[in-house]
Write a protein that holds these residues in place. Structure first.
Motif, PDB file in Angstrom:
ATOM      1  N   SER A  37       0.819  -1.218   0.000  1.00 32.28           N
ATOM      2  CA  SER A  37       0.000   0.000   0.000  1.00 32.28           C
ATOM      3  C   SER A  37       0.852   1.266   0.000  1.00 32.28           C
ATOM      4  O   SER A  37       0.377   2.332  -0.412  1.00 32.28           O
ATOM      5  CB  SER A  37      -0.913   0.032   1.232  1.00 32.28           C
ATOM      6  OG  SER A  37      -0.139   0.221   2.403  1.00 32.28           O
ATOM      7  N   GLY A  38       2.077   1.150   0.491  1.00 34.15           N
ATOM      8  CA  GLY A  38       2.943   2.330   0.565  1.00 34.15           C
ATOM      9  C   GLY A  38       2.572   3.261   1.710  1.00 34.15           C
ATOM     10  O   GLY A  38       3.202   4.295   1.921  1.00 34.15           O
ATOM     11  N   ILE A  39       1.539   2.901   2.484  1.00 31.91           N
ATOM     12  CA  ILE A  39       1.132   3.747   3.622  1.00 31.91           C
ATOM     13  C   ILE A  39       2.156   3.597   4.748  1.00 31.91           C
ATOM     14  O   ILE A  39       2.539   2.483   5.101  1.00 31.91           O
ATOM     15  CB  ILE A  39      -0.289   3.350   4.105  1.00 31.91           C
ATOM     16  CG1 ILE A  39      -1.300   3.644   2.998  1.00 31.91           C
ATOM     17  CG2 ILE A  39      -0.651   4.051   5.411  1.00 31.91           C
ATOM     18  CD1 ILE A  39      -2.701   3.139   3.290  1.00 31.91           C
ATOM     19  N   GLU A  40       2.608   4.734   5.287  1.00 34.16           N
ATOM     20  CA  GLU A  40       3.654   4.696   6.308  1.00 34.16           C
ATOM     21  C   GLU A  40       3.251   5.293   7.635  1.00 34.16           C
ATOM     22  O   GLU A  40       3.915   5.076   8.645  1.00 34.16           O
ATOM     23  CB  GLU A  40       4.907   5.429   5.798  1.00 34.16           C
ATOM     24  CG  GLU A  40       5.616   4.663   4.715  1.00 34.16           C
ATOM     25  CD  GLU A  40       6.742   5.461   4.090  1.00 34.16           C
ATOM     26  OE1 GLU A  40       6.822   6.677   4.350  1.00 34.16           O
ATOM     27  OE2 GLU A  40       7.530   4.862   3.347  1.00 34.16           O
ATOM     28  N   ASN A  41       2.179   6.095   7.638  1.00 34.75           N
ATOM     29  CA  ASN A  41       1.751   6.675   8.915  1.00 34.75           C
ATOM     30  C   ASN A  41       0.228   6.761   8.957  1.00 34.75           C
ATOM     31  O   ASN A  41      -0.442   6.637   7.936  1.00 34.75           O
ATOM     32  CB  ASN A  41       2.403   8.051   9.136  1.00 34.75           C
ATOM     33  CG  ASN A  41       2.042   9.019   8.022  1.00 34.75           C
ATOM     34  OD1 ASN A  41       0.863   9.272   7.755  1.00 34.75           O
ATOM     35  ND2 ASN A  41       3.060   9.548   7.346  1.00 34.75           N
ATOM     36  N   ILE A  42      -0.288   6.962  10.170  1.00 40.59           N
ATOM     37  CA  ILE A  42      -1.741   6.888  10.336  1.00 40.59           C
ATOM     38  C   ILE A  42      -2.472   8.073   9.691  1.00 40.59           C
ATOM     39  O   ILE A  42      -3.653   7.955   9.369  1.00 40.59           O
ATOM     40  CB  ILE A  42      -2.148   6.736  11.825  1.00 40.59           C
ATOM     41  CG1 ILE A  42      -1.658   7.923  12.660  1.00 40.59           C
ATOM     42  CG2 ILE A  42      -1.653   5.424  12.402  1.00 40.59           C
ATOM     43  CD1 ILE A  42      -2.356   8.005  14.013  1.00 40.59           C
ATOM     44  N   GLN A  43      -1.758   9.186   9.475  1.00 38.52           N
ATOM     45  CA  GLN A  43      -2.409  10.337   8.819  1.00 38.52           C
ATOM     46  C   GLN A  43      -2.863   9.960   7.412  1.00 38.52           C
ATOM     47  O   GLN A  43      -3.883  10.441   6.927  1.00 38.52           O
ATOM     48  CB  GLN A  43      -1.455  11.539   8.756  1.00 38.52           C
ATOM     49  CG  GLN A  43      -1.339  12.315  10.078  1.00 38.52           C
ATOM     50  CD  GLN A  43      -0.628  11.536  11.172  1.00 38.52           C
ATOM     51  OE1 GLN A  43       0.276  10.754  10.877  1.00 38.52           O
ATOM     52  NE2 GLN A  43      -1.036  11.733  12.416  1.00 38.52           N
ATOM     53  N   GLN A  44      -2.124   9.043   6.781  1.00 38.29           N
ATOM     54  CA  GLN A  44      -2.479   8.622   5.421  1.00 38.29           C
ATOM     55  C   GLN A  44      -3.741   7.739   5.380  1.00 38.29           C
ATOM     56  O   GLN A  44      -4.213   7.377   4.317  1.00 38.29           O
ATOM     57  CB  GLN A  44      -1.309   7.859   4.786  1.00 38.29           C
ATOM     58  CG  GLN A  44      -0.093   8.731   4.507  1.00 38.29           C
ATOM     59  CD  GLN A  44       1.092   7.887   4.082  1.00 38.29           C
ATOM     60  OE1 GLN A  44       1.804   7.322   4.903  1.00 38.29           O
ATOM     61  NE2 GLN A  44       1.307   7.778   2.780  1.00 38.29           N
ATOM     62  N   LEU A  45      -4.261   7.404   6.577  1.00 36.50           N
ATOM     63  CA  LEU A  45      -5.473   6.563   6.619  1.00 36.50           C
ATOM     64  C   LEU A  45      -6.753   7.404   6.631  1.00 36.50           C
ATOM     65  O   LEU A  45      -7.863   6.863   6.674  1.00 36.50           O
ATOM     66  CB  LEU A  45      -5.436   5.649   7.854  1.00 36.50           C
ATOM     67  CG  LEU A  45      -4.303   4.624   7.853  1.00 36.50           C
ATOM     68  CD1 LEU A  45      -4.239   3.894   9.181  1.00 36.50           C
ATOM     69  CD2 LEU A  45      -4.489   3.625   6.705  1.00 36.50           C
ATOM     70  N   GLU A  46      -6.597   8.721   6.601  1.00 44.83           N
ATOM     71  CA  GLU A  46      -7.745   9.651   6.596  1.00 44.83           C
ATOM     72  C   GLU A  46      -8.806   9.201   5.571  1.00 44.83           C
ATOM     73  O   GLU A  46      -8.488   8.969   4.395  1.00 44.83           O
ATOM     74  CB  GLU A  46      -7.234  11.067   6.259  1.00 44.83           C
ATOM     75  CG  GLU A  46      -8.299  12.148   6.168  1.00 44.83           C
ATOM     76  CD  GLU A  46      -8.818  12.603   7.527  1.00 44.83           C
ATOM     77  OE1 GLU A  46      -8.064  12.564   8.515  1.00 44.83           O
ATOM     78  OE2 GLU A  46     -10.007  12.991   7.595  1.00 44.83           O
ATOM     79  N   GLY A  47     -10.037   9.041   6.058  1.00 47.16           N
ATOM     80  CA  GLY A  47     -11.161   8.700   5.191  1.00 47.16           C
ATOM     81  C   GLY A  47     -11.259   7.231   4.798  1.00 47.16           C
ATOM     82  O   GLY A  47     -12.177   6.832   4.089  1.00 47.16           O
ATOM     83  N   LEU A  48     -10.323   6.404   5.291  1.00 46.77           N
ATOM     84  CA  LEU A  48     -10.313   4.988   4.871  1.00 46.77           C
ATOM     85  C   LEU A  48     -11.000   4.067   5.900  1.00 46.77           C
ATOM     86  O   LEU A  48     -11.309   4.484   7.016  1.00 46.77           O
ATOM     87  CB  LEU A  48      -8.874   4.527   4.627  1.00 46.77           C
ATOM     88  CG  LEU A  48      -8.103   5.290   3.530  1.00 46.77           C
ATOM     89  CD1 LEU A  48      -6.690   4.747   3.392  1.00 46.77           C
ATOM     90  CD2 LEU A  48      -8.851   5.206   2.196  1.00 46.77           C
ATOM     91  N   LYS A  49     -11.223   2.821   5.472  1.00 44.90           N
ATOM     92  CA  LYS A  49     -11.883   1.833   6.345  1.00 44.90           C
ATOM     93  C   LYS A  49     -10.848   1.051   7.145  1.00 44.90           C
ATOM     94  O   LYS A  49      -9.868   0.540   6.573  1.00 44.90           O
ATOM     95  CB  LYS A  49     -12.678   0.844   5.492  1.00 44.90           C
ATOM     96  CG  LYS A  49     -13.926   1.438   4.884  1.00 44.90           C
ATOM     97  CD  LYS A  49     -14.648   0.382   4.068  1.00 44.90           C
ATOM     98  CE  LYS A  49     -15.851   0.970   3.355  1.00 44.90           C
ATOM     99  NZ  LYS A  49     -16.302   0.095   2.269  1.00 44.90           N
ATOM    100  N   ILE A  50     -11.100   0.906   8.452  1.00 41.35           N
ATOM    101  CA  ILE A  50     -10.200   0.173   9.346  1.00 41.35           C
ATOM    102  C   ILE A  50     -10.986  -0.964   9.977  1.00 41.35           C
ATOM    103  O   ILE A  50     -11.990  -0.718  10.648  1.00 41.35           O
ATOM    104  CB  ILE A  50      -9.686   1.073  10.509  1.00 41.35           C
ATOM    105  CG1 ILE A  50      -9.289   2.466  10.035  1.00 41.35           C
ATOM    106  CG2 ILE A  50      -8.567   0.376  11.282  1.00 41.35           C
ATOM    107  CD1 ILE A  50      -8.021   2.539   9.259  1.00 41.35           C
TER     108      ILE A  50
END
Ligand code: ATP
Ligand code: MG
Length: 292
Positions: free
Chosen positions: A107-120
């Motif tokens: 995914s290339g996601i490295e920090n929680i800020q990049q999860l804005e608006g996404l499903k967890i």
């Protein structure tokens, strides 16, 4: 059917899961005698005023909070998630794990800020919601009761919040951790009213003294060794044991026998130094219980 004993305090433990074996072992190590086999719902201790109730771990914080039982042994992760009012008495140093945010490796996601608006996806919705709110990241929390780690591959979520101990389950699913929500271990919790009851408090204190004896022992090794007389001063200062080492003469006036306790975290450094100072025949054993 057997009944709970009215004079006994009640302790809830996990019936069948990751904490069960270590919890039973701890109870036996502190000298409690009780029958236990899989079908049992509860056991009565024969030699201590305690009844043990076997339940699903998720129910333990609630049972303790409601006073169904006086005590529980459960992961801190579930105490936090339940939001119940229980008193944590003593962390027990097993069942270590962390509740972590993990994402697909590609995914290339490295920090929680990049999860804005996404499903967890998570089995810990309250803890997860609070965590992201505290970090001011808006996410859509989806509650899943099991196998959370497969939800990204199924397209159900972009990230998960799940318990991790070794990380092997994450690896298996091509997930990488990016943040820790909380660290957890097994813990003894109590109903706040029970610990204000003088009769119950006395029994709980006896039990805690025993638990502490087992926990303290895990931090030390018991060591016996021969040392040349010339090393005595060095040995007395570097391995004070609990107060001062026991030093005994041997048939050879130049050699002495030392009995002492060495802290686990400095054990290898101390052993190497002792050898440099001429110590020989170093025997090491574990300590089962220790009261200082
Ligand atoms: P139950 O059937 O009692 O509800 P469970 O399947 O919910 O059991 P287990 O997987 O047995 O729960 O985990 C019990 C506890 O063990 C967790 O709540 C946590 O505190 C601890 N634990 C330690 N390591 C891990 C891990 N790698 N994964 C999950 N839980 C862990
Ligand atoms: Mg459970």
């Amino acid at each position: 059917m057997a009944k709970f004993n009215g004079d006994h305090i009640k302790l809830a433990i996990q019936k069948d899961g990751r904490l069960t074996e270590d919890t039973r072992a701890l109870l036996r190590t502190v000298g409690l005698h009780f029958e236990s086999y899989k079908q049992r719902l509860f056991s009565i201790c024969r030699n201590f005023p305690l009844d043990i109730l076997y339940v699903r771990d998720d129910d333990i914080p609630e049972y303790v909070a409601e006073g169904v039982v006086d005590l529980g042994i459960v992961g801190q992760n579930l105490v936090v998630e339940s939001g119940t009012k229980v008193t944590e008495l003593l962390p027990l140093n097993y069942g270590h794990c962390s509740l972590m945010v993990a994402v697909p490796a590609e995914s290339g996601i490295e920090n929680i800020q990049q999860l804005e608006g996404l499903k967890i996806a998570t089995s810990y919705p309250l803890t997860t919601t609070k965590y992201f709110a505290e970090h001011k990241v808006n996410v859509n929390v989806i509650t899943i009761s099991g196998s959370v780690e497969i939800t990204p591959a199924l397209g159900v979520s972009s990230a998960i919040v799940d318990l991790v101990s070794t990380g092997s389950s994450l690896k298996l699913n091509d997930l990488v951790p990016i943040a820790t929500v909380l660290d957890s271990q097994s813990s003894l919790i109590a109903n706040p009213t029970s610990i204000e009851n003088v009769y119950k408090k006395a029994i709980i204190d006896r039990l805690m003294t025993r638990f502490r004896g087992v926990l303290a022992a895990a931090d030390y090794k018991y060591v016996m060794m021969n040392i040349p007389r010339s090393a005595l001063e060095y040995v007395s200062t570097t391995t004070p044991g609990l107060k001062s080492p026991t030093v005994l003469p041997t048939a050879d006036a130049e050699w002495m026998v030392v009995h002492t306790a060495i802290r686990e975290d400095m054990f290898w450094d101390v052993i190497e130094k002792l050898k440099e100072h001429g110590a020989q025949g170093i025997l090491v054993s574990s300590i089962e219980k220790m009261f200082v």
